[in-house]
Scaffold this motif. Structure first.
Motif, mmCIF file in Angstrom:
data_model
loop_
_atom_site.group_PDB
_atom_site.id
_atom_site.type_symbol
_atom_site.label_atom_id
_atom_site.label_comp_id
_atom_site.label_asym_id
_atom_site.label_seq_id
_atom_site.Cartn_x
_atom_site.Cartn_y
_atom_site.Cartn_z
ATOM 1 N N ARG A 186 12.982 65.126 50.336
ATOM 2 C CA ARG A 186 12.586 66.126 49.683
ATOM 3 C C ARG A 186 13.222 67.247 49.764
ATOM 4 N NH1 ARG A 186 7.796 63.884 52.083
ATOM 5 N NH2 ARG A 186 6.164 63.252 50.451
ATOM 6 N N ASN A 187 13.840 67.780 51.000
ATOM 7 C CA ASN A 187 14.684 68.705 51.067
ATOM 8 C C ASN A 187 16.059 68.604 50.265
ATOM 9 O OD1 ASN A 187 13.172 70.777 52.732
ATOM 10 N ND2 ASN A 187 13.474 69.218 54.424
ATOM 11 N N ALA A 188 16.700 67.150 50.297
ATOM 12 C CA ALA A 188 17.854 67.267 49.453
ATOM 13 C C ALA A 188 17.617 67.311 48.057
ATOM 14 C CB ALA A 188 18.454 65.649 49.977
ATOM 15 N N ALA A 189 16.532 66.868 47.669
ATOM 16 C CA ALA A 189 16.197 67.248 46.174
ATOM 17 C C ALA A 189 16.348 68.735 45.945
ATOM 18 C CB ALA A 189 14.942 66.462 45.687
ATOM 19 N N SER A 190 15.470 69.317 46.409
ATOM 20 C CA SER A 190 15.490 71.021 46.618
ATOM 21 C C SER A 190 16.754 71.660 46.443
ATOM 22 C CB SER A 190 14.473 71.333 47.502
ATOM 23 O OG SER A 190 13.042 71.173 47.368
ATOM 24 N N GLN A 191 17.641 71.063 47.383
ATOM 25 C CA GLN A 191 18.927 71.747 47.620
ATOM 26 C C GLN A 191 20.036 71.480 46.300
ATOM 27 O OE1 GLN A 191 20.903 70.679 51.153
ATOM 28 N NE2 GLN A 191 22.480 72.060 50.812
ATOM 29 N N PHE A 192 19.625 70.069 45.811
ATOM 30 C CA PHE A 192 20.653 69.839 44.582
ATOM 31 C C PHE A 192 20.032 70.466 43.474
ATOM 32 C CE2 PHE A 192 20.455 67.251 40.663
ATOM 33 C CZ PHE A 192 21.595 67.107 40.556
ATOM 34 N N ASN A 193 18.765 70.577 43.349
ATOM 35 C CA ASN A 193 18.270 71.440 41.895
ATOM 36 C C ASN A 193 18.856 72.955 42.091
ATOM 37 O OD1 ASN A 193 16.715 69.195 41.502
ATOM 38 N ND2 ASN A 193 15.014 70.082 42.182
ATOM 39 N N LEU A 194 18.819 73.461 43.424
ATOM 40 C CA LEU A 194 19.349 74.860 43.548
ATOM 41 C C LEU A 194 20.957 75.007 43.335
ATOM 42 C CD1 LEU A 194 18.997 77.730 44.037
ATOM 43 C CD2 LEU A 194 19.347 77.296 46.587
ATOM 44 N N LEU A 195 21.686 74.082 43.941
ATOM 45 C CA LEU A 195 23.169 74.145 43.956
ATOM 46 C C LEU A 195 23.489 73.679 42.349
ATOM 47 C CD1 LEU A 195 24.246 72.933 47.309
ATOM 48 C CD2 LEU A 195 23.992 75.204 46.632
ATOM 49 N N ALA A 196 23.023 72.575 41.861
ATOM 50 C CA ALA A 196 23.281 72.078 40.559
ATOM 51 C C ALA A 196 23.174 73.299 39.720
ATOM 52 C CB ALA A 196 22.686 70.915 40.070
ATOM 53 N N THR A 197 22.255 73.782 39.556
ATOM 54 C CA THR A 197 21.800 75.128 38.791
ATOM 55 C C THR A 197 22.973 76.089 38.740
ATOM 56 O OG1 THR A 197 19.532 74.492 38.610
ATOM 57 C CG2 THR A 197 20.213 76.717 37.691
ATOM 58 N N GLU A 198 23.098 76.600 39.850
ATOM 59 C CA GLU A 198 24.321 77.452 40.487
ATOM 60 C C GLU A 198 25.534 77.216 40.263
ATOM 61 O OE1 GLU A 198 25.592 80.194 44.361
ATOM 62 O OE2 GLU A 198 23.890 79.015 44.562
ATOM 63 N N ARG A 199 26.148 75.955 40.525
ATOM 64 C CA ARG A 199 27.548 75.508 40.408
ATOM 65 C C ARG A 199 27.585 74.719 39.273
ATOM 66 N NH1 ARG A 199 28.962 73.815 46.707
ATOM 67 N NH2 ARG A 199 30.947 73.579 45.321
ATOM 68 N N GLY A 200 26.944 73.837 38.968
ATOM 69 C CA GLY A 200 27.064 72.990 37.923
ATOM 70 C C GLY A 200 27.038 71.452 38.274
ATOM 71 N N VAL A 201 26.303 70.512 37.306
ATOM 72 C CA VAL A 201 26.411 69.087 37.920
ATOM 73 C C VAL A 201 27.767 68.788 38.060
ATOM 74 C CG1 VAL A 201 24.020 68.736 36.746
ATOM 75 C CG2 VAL A 201 26.087 68.391 35.400
ATOM 76 N N GLN A 202 28.828 69.068 37.461
ATOM 77 C CA GLN A 202 30.013 68.725 37.978
ATOM 78 C C GLN A 202 30.681 68.766 39.336
ATOM 79 O OE1 GLN A 202 31.598 66.688 35.652
ATOM 80 N NE2 GLN A 202 30.162 66.967 33.983
ATOM 81 N N GLN A 203 30.155 69.727 39.704
ATOM 82 C CA GLN A 203 30.681 70.162 41.213
ATOM 83 C C GLN A 203 29.519 69.457 42.351
ATOM 84 O OE1 GLN A 203 33.332 72.031 42.051
ATOM 85 N NE2 GLN A 203 33.997 71.925 40.054
ATOM 86 N N VAL A 204 28.346 69.155 41.829
ATOM 87 C CA VAL A 204 27.393 68.937 42.969
ATOM 88 C C VAL A 204 26.703 67.537 42.543
ATOM 89 C CG1 VAL A 204 25.195 69.406 44.299
ATOM 90 C CG2 VAL A 204 26.789 71.199 43.322
ATOM 91 N N ALA A 205 26.818 66.444 43.342
ATOM 92 C CA ALA A 205 26.107 65.245 43.243
ATOM 93 C C ALA A 205 25.185 64.993 44.230
ATOM 94 C CB ALA A 205 27.307 64.220 43.115
ATOM 95 N N ALA A 206 24.196 64.128 43.889
ATOM 96 C CA ALA A 206 23.149 63.728 45.096
ATOM 97 C C ALA A 206 23.026 62.079 45.050
ATOM 98 C CB ALA A 206 21.841 64.547 44.683
ATOM 99 N N ALA A 207 22.751 61.635 46.156
ATOM 100 C CA ALA A 207 22.178 60.291 46.372
ATOM 101 C C ALA A 207 21.052 60.318 47.160
ATOM 102 C CB ALA A 207 23.396 59.380 47.042
ATOM 103 N N LEU A 208 20.036 59.821 46.620
ATOM 104 C CA LEU A 208 18.823 59.940 47.182
ATOM 105 C C LEU A 208 17.937 58.536 47.405
ATOM 106 C CD1 LEU A 208 17.398 63.158 45.060
ATOM 107 C CD2 LEU A 208 18.674 63.250 47.112
ATOM 108 N N ILE A 209 17.316 58.301 48.553
ATOM 109 C CA ILE A 209 16.470 57.347 48.964
ATOM 110 C C ILE A 209 15.053 57.657 48.717
ATOM 111 C CG2 ILE A 209 15.762 55.551 50.800
ATOM 112 C CD1 ILE A 209 18.566 55.327 49.613
ATOM 113 N N PRO A 210 14.251 56.687 48.047
ATOM 114 C CA PRO A 210 12.939 57.171 47.849
ATOM 115 C C PRO A 210 12.044 57.457 49.294
ATOM 116 C CG PRO A 210 13.055 55.169 46.686
ATOM 117 C CD PRO A 210 14.463 55.476 47.487
ATOM 118 N N ILE A 211 11.177 58.410 49.201
ATOM 119 C CA ILE A 211 10.514 59.002 50.176
ATOM 120 C C ILE A 211 9.582 57.777 50.996
ATOM 121 C CG2 ILE A 211 10.338 61.310 49.714
ATOM 122 C CD1 ILE A 211 7.702 61.280 48.755
#
Length: 218
Positions: A186-211
């Motif tokens: 949950r926190n990783a998803a929120s962090q990705f949303n914020l940083l990907a919006t701020e820095r761009g999806v080319q700079q920030v990636a995410a790998a998420l396991i279902p809760i």
């Protein structure tokens, strides 16, 4: 020779009257109102809403709108079920790192735990090593091996709770030239949303396991 103080020159202090007045007034409580006077008309007031530089920036299409028990809902409308997700370069990919090399998802005949006659019941995977650390095989990061340019940061969501990542997994990601941040999903998803919006999806990636992930029973 010490001189004795003159009693007529000594001032006497008594708190009895003050304490009595305070007791009659009762205990001091919170203010009855938060009104501090009329609204200011000055044109020099700070507009905090205008200071939000990302307020009008649209969220990326791969932003996580919701974390479901067995998957995710993305900002683009895409829904992923029965799988984790890897978000790289503005694209979303199904990600099942719990399937080990040489082991297939499905029935016992395919090397998994599903009943051959009744169908698939579980992938029977695991994401923890014998020390209780989060660890997956190197082939699980094949997408990051192939992509170019590589993201600067990978945000890893380890499921319903945060887990320590094994040194081997950390080293493999570091050898790719990617920094790693770890959190529960949950926190990783929120962090990705914020940083990907701020820095761009080319700079920030995410790998998420279902809760809803549980060892060996997902």
């Amino acid at each position: 020779m010490l001189r004795q103080p003159n009693p007529r020159l000594c001032r006497q202090f008594h708190a009895t009257r003050t304490a009595a007045i305070a007791s009659r007034r009762g205990p001091v409580g919170p203010p009855k109102t938060k009104d501090r006077g009329p609204e200011s008309k000055e044109d020099t007031q700070t507009d905090f809403a205008a200071m939000n530089v990302l307020g009008n920036t649209p969220a990326p299409t791969t932003a996580i709108d919701a974390c479901a028990h067995d998957g995710f809902a993305l900002n683009s409308g895409l829904k992923i079920a029965g799988s984790g997700v890897m978000l790289v370069g503005g694209d979303a990919f199904n990600w099942k790192p719990w399937i080990r090399e040489g082991r297939k998802e499905g029935t016992i005949g395919e090397g998994a735990t599903g009943d051959d006659n009744k169908g698939v019941s579980s992938v029977g995977g695991t994401l923890r090593n014998t020390k209780g650390q989060w660890e997956v095989a190197e082939h699980s990061w094949g997408l990051l091996d192939a992509v170019w340019p590589k993201p600067d940061l990978l945000i890893l969501g380890t499921g319903p709770s945060i887990l320590p990542v094994s040194p081997e997994t950390r080293k493999h990601i570091s050898d790719l030239g990617i920094r790693l941040e770890v959190a529960d999903t949950r926190n990783a998803a929120s962090q990705f949303n914020l940083l990907a919006t701020e820095r761009g999806v080319q700079q920030v990636a995410a790998a998420l396991i279902p809760i809803g992930w549980k060892e060996g029973t997902y």
